[in-house]
Scaffold this motif. Sequence first.
Motif, mmCIF file in Angstrom:
data_model
loop_
_atom_site.group_PDB
_atom_site.id
_atom_site.type_symbol
_atom_site.label_atom_id
_atom_site.label_comp_id
_atom_site.label_asym_id
_atom_site.label_seq_id
_atom_site.Cartn_x
_atom_site.Cartn_y
_atom_site.Cartn_z
ATOM 1 N N ASP A 87 0.833 -1.199 0.000
ATOM 2 C CA ASP A 87 0.000 0.000 0.000
ATOM 3 C C ASP A 87 0.872 1.255 0.000
ATOM 4 N N PHE A 88 1.934 1.224 0.766
ATOM 5 C CA PHE A 88 2.858 2.350 0.833
ATOM 6 C C PHE A 88 3.528 2.574 -0.524
ATOM 7 N N GLU A 89 4.026 1.492 -1.092
ATOM 8 C CA GLU A 89 4.814 1.572 -2.336
ATOM 9 C C GLU A 89 3.977 2.089 -3.495
ATOM 10 N N HIS A 90 2.784 1.587 -3.634
ATOM 11 C CA HIS A 90 1.972 1.908 -4.805
ATOM 12 C C HIS A 90 1.000 3.065 -4.582
ATOM 13 N N GLY A 91 0.952 3.558 -3.350
ATOM 14 C CA GLY A 91 0.020 4.637 -3.048
ATOM 15 C C GLY A 91 0.715 5.875 -2.550
ATOM 16 N N ILE A 92 0.932 5.935 -1.246
ATOM 17 C CA ILE A 92 1.394 7.169 -0.624
ATOM 18 C C ILE A 92 2.815 7.547 -1.028
ATOM 19 N N ASN A 93 3.661 6.583 -1.323
ATOM 20 C CA ASN A 93 5.019 6.925 -1.757
ATOM 21 C C ASN A 93 4.993 7.665 -3.089
ATOM 22 N N LYS A 94 4.150 7.217 -3.998
ATOM 23 C CA LYS A 94 4.031 7.902 -5.287
ATOM 24 C C LYS A 94 3.447 9.308 -5.104
ATOM 25 N N LYS A 95 2.544 9.471 -4.153
ATOM 26 C CA LYS A 95 1.983 10.798 -3.882
ATOM 27 C C LYS A 95 3.060 11.721 -3.327
ATOM 28 N N ASN A 96 3.949 11.169 -2.514
ATOM 29 C CA ASN A 96 5.033 11.978 -1.977
ATOM 30 C C ASN A 96 5.985 12.425 -3.086
ATOM 31 N N LEU A 97 6.283 11.530 -4.013
ATOM 32 C CA LEU A 97 7.151 11.896 -5.128
ATOM 33 C C LEU A 97 6.527 13.023 -5.949
ATOM 34 N N ALA A 98 5.223 12.925 -6.196
ATOM 35 C CA ALA A 98 4.524 13.962 -6.954
ATOM 36 C C ALA A 98 4.512 15.278 -6.184
ATOM 37 N N LEU A 99 4.342 15.185 -4.877
ATOM 38 C CA LEU A 99 4.314 16.379 -4.050
ATOM 39 C C LEU A 99 5.671 17.088 -4.084
ATOM 40 N N MET A 100 6.755 16.326 -4.017
ATOM 41 C CA MET A 100 8.086 16.924 -4.056
ATOM 42 C C MET A 100 8.351 17.577 -5.404
ATOM 43 N N THR A 101 7.822 16.990 -6.472
ATOM 44 C CA THR A 101 7.931 17.621 -7.785
ATOM 45 C C THR A 101 7.201 18.958 -7.792
ATOM 46 N N SER A 102 6.039 18.999 -7.138
ATOM 47 C CA SER A 102 5.273 20.243 -7.042
ATOM 48 C C SER A 102 6.029 21.306 -6.254
#
Length: 202
Positions: A87-102
């Motif tokens: 769940d972490f790998e495919h969900g919230i971790n990807k959201k964190n990567l997108a957030l850091m890009t933002s």
Amino acid sequence: MLDINDLALHGLTLRQLATIEQLADVTGLDSEAIGTALDQAVADGRAIAARGAYMITPAGREHLDAVYPGAFAALRSDAQLVSTLADFEHGINKKNLALMTSWQTIVIDGTEQPNDHSDSDHDAKVIDRLAQLHDRATVLLAPFADADALCKRFLARLDDALQKVDHGEHDYVSSVRIDSYHTVWYQMHEHLLRVMGEERDE
């Protein structure tokens, strides 16, 4: 779990190049214990020392790869932890990567450009999203925090970084020069993968 010597080596896999004090912060061990462990690692050819910092060697990585399955056998066989990591790998971790890009970039006239942080509204919205993500991560990773002291420590370090951000120290969002939220998150992710015997899905 890992003994002190292997925990010091493990810390080097998370920071790459680190001083005794930095490893003490990562692992929670006192500096004297870390120093003794690193001296032994250097003597065994599992780490090298230069200018007050240490780096793991291929022999050190090979040693840890052999140690991990036994040290983390109970965690790897825990179905709840396996599911939580997925769940972490495919969900919230990807959201964190997108957030850091933002945080690091901004769209101007339809073109993505480096964020010079002159748009305080944009940055405030990203920080709000980071706080929400942190709350979700804390809940999601609770099973790991209960089972693994180092994961619990990572969550506390993330909380410390976020508090600094909230107090206006915005370098603590993603700067690689300090223990920013992004830096500590990367270390935590690497730790979870090594604990559970998984590879990065990025």
